[in-house]
Design a protein around this motif. Structure first.
Motif, PDB file in Angstrom:
ATOM      1  N   THR A  31      -7.589 -58.717 -12.784  1.00  0.00           N
ATOM      2  CA  THR A  31      -7.347 -58.701 -11.345  1.00  0.00           C
ATOM      3  C   THR A  31      -6.815 -57.334 -10.940  1.00  0.00           C
ATOM      4  N   ILE A  54     -15.882 -55.990  -8.963  1.00  0.00           N
ATOM      5  CA  ILE A  54     -16.685 -57.019  -8.293  1.00  0.00           C
ATOM      6  C   ILE A  54     -15.780 -57.828  -7.367  1.00  0.00           C
ATOM      7  N   ARG A  55     -16.398 -58.548  -6.427  1.00  0.00           N
ATOM      8  CA  ARG A  55     -15.621 -59.332  -5.473  1.00  0.00           C
ATOM      9  C   ARG A  55     -16.131 -60.762  -5.305  1.00  0.00           C
ATOM     10  N   THR A  56     -17.201 -61.095  -6.001  1.00  0.00           N
ATOM     11  CA  THR A  56     -17.716 -62.459  -5.953  1.00  0.00           C
ATOM     12  C   THR A  56     -18.101 -62.888  -7.362  1.00  0.00           C
ATOM     13  N   LEU A  57     -18.230 -64.206  -7.531  1.00  0.00           N
ATOM     14  CA  LEU A  57     -18.624 -64.725  -8.832  1.00  0.00           C
ATOM     15  C   LEU A  57     -20.027 -64.273  -9.204  1.00  0.00           C
ATOM     16  N   GLU A  58     -20.931 -64.229  -8.237  1.00  0.00           N
ATOM     17  CA  GLU A  58     -22.290 -63.787  -8.543  1.00  0.00           C
ATOM     18  C   GLU A  58     -22.300 -62.324  -8.992  1.00  0.00           C
ATOM     19  N   GLN A  59     -21.490 -61.486  -8.356  1.00  0.00           N
ATOM     20  CA  GLN A  59     -21.378 -60.091  -8.793  1.00  0.00           C
ATOM     21  C   GLN A  59     -20.812 -60.021 -10.207  1.00  0.00           C
ATOM     22  N   MET A 103      -8.268 -66.479 -10.257  1.00  0.00           N
ATOM     23  CA  MET A 103      -7.937 -66.772  -8.866  1.00  0.00           C
ATOM     24  C   MET A 103      -6.749 -67.731  -8.787  1.00  0.00           C
ATOM     25  N   GLY A 159     -10.081 -56.803  -5.892  1.00  0.00           N
ATOM     26  CA  GLY A 159     -11.267 -57.316  -6.554  1.00  0.00           C
ATOM     27  C   GLY A 159     -10.959 -57.632  -8.005  1.00  0.00           C
ATOM     28  N   ARG A 173     -21.208 -62.292 -12.580  1.00  0.00           N
ATOM     29  CA  ARG A 173     -22.284 -62.682 -13.499  1.00  0.00           C
ATOM     30  C   ARG A 173     -23.250 -61.519 -13.730  1.00  0.00           C
ATOM     31  N   ALA A 205     -17.472 -67.521 -15.646  1.00  0.00           N
ATOM     32  CA  ALA A 205     -17.232 -68.311 -14.432  1.00  0.00           C
ATOM     33  C   ALA A 205     -15.901 -69.048 -14.512  1.00  0.00           C
ATOM     34  N   TYR A 208     -13.155 -66.500 -14.067  1.00  0.00           N
ATOM     35  CA  TYR A 208     -13.024 -66.084 -12.662  1.00  0.00           C
ATOM     36  C   TYR A 208     -12.151 -67.076 -11.898  1.00  0.00           C
TER      37      TYR A 208
END
Length: 240
Positions: free
Chosen positions: A48, A27-32, A80, A93, A34, A73, A76
């Protein structure tokens, strides 16, 4: 070209074709993240993925046992922060994986040798693989008897056979090592392959980390002397 580490999706596509399954979703975003957590089922692990990172745990780039979306969350954001603190500038990602139960951690690795061709290694894996130094090598495309002989020279092989516990799925590990050797023989552009750990159970296994290094195809003699005398010499080198 300069050898480089392949991305997770590219690596998984190559390995899937040889029945070498690696767990997880990139995944590459927080929504992805979740969405992956909901679909894979909690708890999950987060890692990572970057060509600049070899030992993820050392940099705080592995988080385990995230129980819900809130923990995911927070994890994540923590990953980062750890990436920035480590000076990592190229991130492919985040890998989301279902948490797997504990089992025997085995290493299956391989490399291209300019003299002998593909060489596959098998033995004890996990975080302390360098400390354990419990591996045995095999040359070329391995057969079942080859892998059995390799395992017989390792402590991991004794545990698979049921040392002070139930016997584990040795046959599945043997097939996996054979598939790895065939993959390397048919992909001379893959300089190195590491599956660590492969977690082995009484039935089946789970591959939770894979690393492939690719470069210019390695050329080696097709007719190589692997006589019993030379194999004995190699065993002495690898098992002094």
């Amino acid at each position: 070209m300069e050898p480089t580490q392949l991305g997770f999706e590219q690596s998984r596509t190559l390995l899937d074709a040889y029945d070498i399954p690696v767990l997880g979703r990139m995944i590459r975003t927080l929504e992805q993240a979740r969405q992956a957590g909901r679909e894979l089922g909690f708890p999950v692990a987060m890692k990572t993925v970057s060509s600049q990172i070899i030992h993820k745990t050392d940099l705080g780039c592995v988080l385990l046992g995230l129980e819900d979306e809130g923990a995911l969350a927070a994890g994540y954001a923590r990953l980062m922060d750890n990436v920035r603190s480590a000076g990592v500038t190229e991130v492919d990602g985040i890998l989301i994986q279902p948490m797997v139960k504990s089992g025997l951690e085995v290493l299956i690795g391989a490399t291209q040798d300019p003299s002998f061709g593909p060489m596959t290694m098998i033995g004890s894996g996990g975080r302390f693989v360098e400390l354990m130094v419990d591996v045995a090598p095999g040359i070329g495309i391995l057969e079942e008897k080859d892998v059995r002989a390799m395992l017989d020279r390792t402590r991991a092989g004794r545990i698979l056979d049921g040392f002070r516990g139930p016997a584990l799925d040795k046959e599945a590990v043997i097939r996996l090592a054979m598939n790895v050797s065939r993959f390397m023989a048919e992909h001379p552009e893959i300089h190195e392959l590491d599956l660590n750990p492969v977690i082995v159970y009484e039935q089946g296994f789970a591959i939770v980390d894979a690393r492939l290094i690719a470069g210019d195809p390695v050329q080696y003699p097709r007719q190589t002397d692997v006589s019993p005398q030379k194999m004995s010499s190699l065993h002495t080198i690898f098992n002094p």
